[in-house]
Design a protein around this motif. Structure first.
Motif, PDB file in Angstrom:
ATOM      1  N   UNK A  86       0.886  -1.396  -0.003  1.00 54.02           N
ATOM      2  CA  UNK A  86      -0.094  -0.039   0.112  1.00 54.02           C
ATOM      3  C   UNK A  86       0.946   1.174   0.105  1.00 54.02           C
ATOM      4  N   UNK A  87       1.969   1.238   0.756  1.00 52.21           N
ATOM      5  CA  UNK A  87       2.765   2.524   0.867  1.00 52.21           C
ATOM      6  C   UNK A  87       3.512   2.693  -0.602  1.00 52.21           C
ATOM      7  N   UNK A  88       4.118   1.646  -1.235  1.00 53.72           N
ATOM      8  CA  UNK A  88       4.649   1.953  -2.486  1.00 53.72           C
ATOM      9  C   UNK A  88       3.858   1.665  -3.581  1.00 53.72           C
ATOM     10  N   UNK A  89       2.363   1.888  -3.470  1.00 48.84           N
ATOM     11  CA  UNK A  89       1.664   1.614  -4.521  1.00 48.84           C
ATOM     12  C   UNK A  89       1.504   2.870  -5.582  1.00 48.84           C
ATOM     13  N   UNK A  90       1.719   4.048  -5.087  1.00 43.91           N
ATOM     14  CA  UNK A  90       1.615   5.088  -5.937  1.00 43.91           C
ATOM     15  C   UNK A  90       2.964   4.932  -6.944  1.00 43.91           C
ATOM     16  N   UNK A  91       4.182   4.586  -6.393  1.00 38.74           N
ATOM     17  CA  UNK A  91       5.238   4.610  -7.096  1.00 38.74           C
ATOM     18  C   UNK A  91       5.245   3.388  -8.019  1.00 38.74           C
ATOM     19  N   UNK A  92       4.690   2.247  -7.585  1.00 32.19           N
ATOM     20  CA  UNK A  92       4.324   0.832  -8.554  1.00 32.19           C
ATOM     21  C   UNK A  92       3.627   1.331  -9.516  1.00 32.19           C
ATOM     22  N   UNK A  93       2.534   2.315  -9.402  1.00 29.12           N
ATOM     23  CA  UNK A  93       1.626   2.493 -10.667  1.00 29.12           C
ATOM     24  C   UNK A  93       2.495   3.527 -11.590  1.00 29.12           C
ATOM     25  N   UNK A  94       3.306   4.436 -11.094  1.00 27.33           N
ATOM     26  CA  UNK A  94       4.028   5.392 -11.807  1.00 27.33           C
ATOM     27  C   UNK A  94       5.195   4.603 -12.315  1.00 27.33           C
TER      28      UNK A  94
END
Length: 261
Positions: free
Chosen positions: A120-128
């Motif tokens: 959950x913490x790294x989700x925005x980075x993963x999506x990007x």
């Protein structure tokens, strides 16, 4: 817990305007149900500054933040993030801007139940399609007290722990500006102070920009300045706030702007 020194390579200059609004108005409904949530609000959030937004319930605090962050559209006026005018972006461009340049912390955690805390913490980075800065990520996780909970899913965490995941998620990508709506509202006083202290350090050492809606004079005391809204308008501003000064001014507002039923 006291945060250690930030990595020198992470420093960046704190100049310019991170976001601003001009003659921003937001109206809901029409006729007898018409409500003016914001009334021609013009405000700048300077880069590298921690701003708290305060005011009575219904004053327009959250509406201002939602419009400034591109989560809601104004009825009139303009909003810019950096030099980007949000009204000129299509939905896809606006989504990309929120993902890449803005961090969000809300009372509603908005965590995905099937993902672990770390995911959950790294989700925005993963999506990007970006990899996290591991040193920064480790520090964020340590500061919010999640080192032993990274493999847990949201249902296995307390409400306070879920809020910490949401805080860490907003900070993990080191965004240009972070918007928080009562970001420590579900944390105990010690954990809340740690998170606010970390946000404060991020502003001082990284030139990060933080805009926080809060009703708490103690939380506002961590900010560089506090802006006050009443009836959808900016009515006052305080530099170098302290909890006592903020509380005194809020008491004065109750006299000058009595609440009506």
């Amino acid at each position: 817990m006291t945060a250690g020194p930030l990595a020198p390579h992470a420093s960046r200059p704190s100049t310019g305007i991170a976001a601003d609004t001009t003659d921003l108005s937001k109206v809901y409904g029409s006729g007898d149900t018409r409500v003016v949530a914001l009334d021609q609000v013009s405000i700048s959030f300077r880069a590298g500054e921690f701003t708290a937004i305060m005011g009575p319930s219904g004053s327009g605090k959250s509406t201002l933040m939602h419009c400034a962050a591109g989560l809601d559209s104004p009825s009139s006026g303009s909003v810019r993030v950096g030099t980007t005018e949000l009204s000129r972006l299509n939905d896809r461009q606006l989504t990309a801007l929120r993902r890449d340049r803005i961090g969000f912390i809300f009372q509603a955690f908005n965590l995905l139940p099937t993902l672990t805390a770390l995911e959950n913490i790294t989700l925005p980075l993963t999506i990007a399609g970006r990899k996290p800065d591991q040193q920064w990520l480790d520090r964020v996780v340590s500061m919010v007290g999640l080192s032993g909970r990274l493999d847990h899913r949201p249902a296995q965490l307390s409400g306070g722990q879920q809020q910490r995941v949401a805080v860490a998620r907003a900070l993990a990508s080191q965004p240009g500006i972070i918007f928080g709506d009562e970001p420590t509202g579900n944390l105990d006083s010690r954990s809340g102070a740690e998170v606010l202290g970390f946000l404060r350090d991020s502003v001082r050492e990284l030139g990060q920009t933080v805009v926080m809606v809060t009703h708490d004079p103690v939380a506002a005391g961590y900010a560089d300045r506090v802006v006050f809204l009443a009836d959808g308008r900016l009515v006052d501003e305080m530099a170098h706030p302290t909890p006592d000064r903020v509380l005194d001014l809020m008491k004065a507002f109750d006299t000058r702007h009595p609440r009506t039923s």
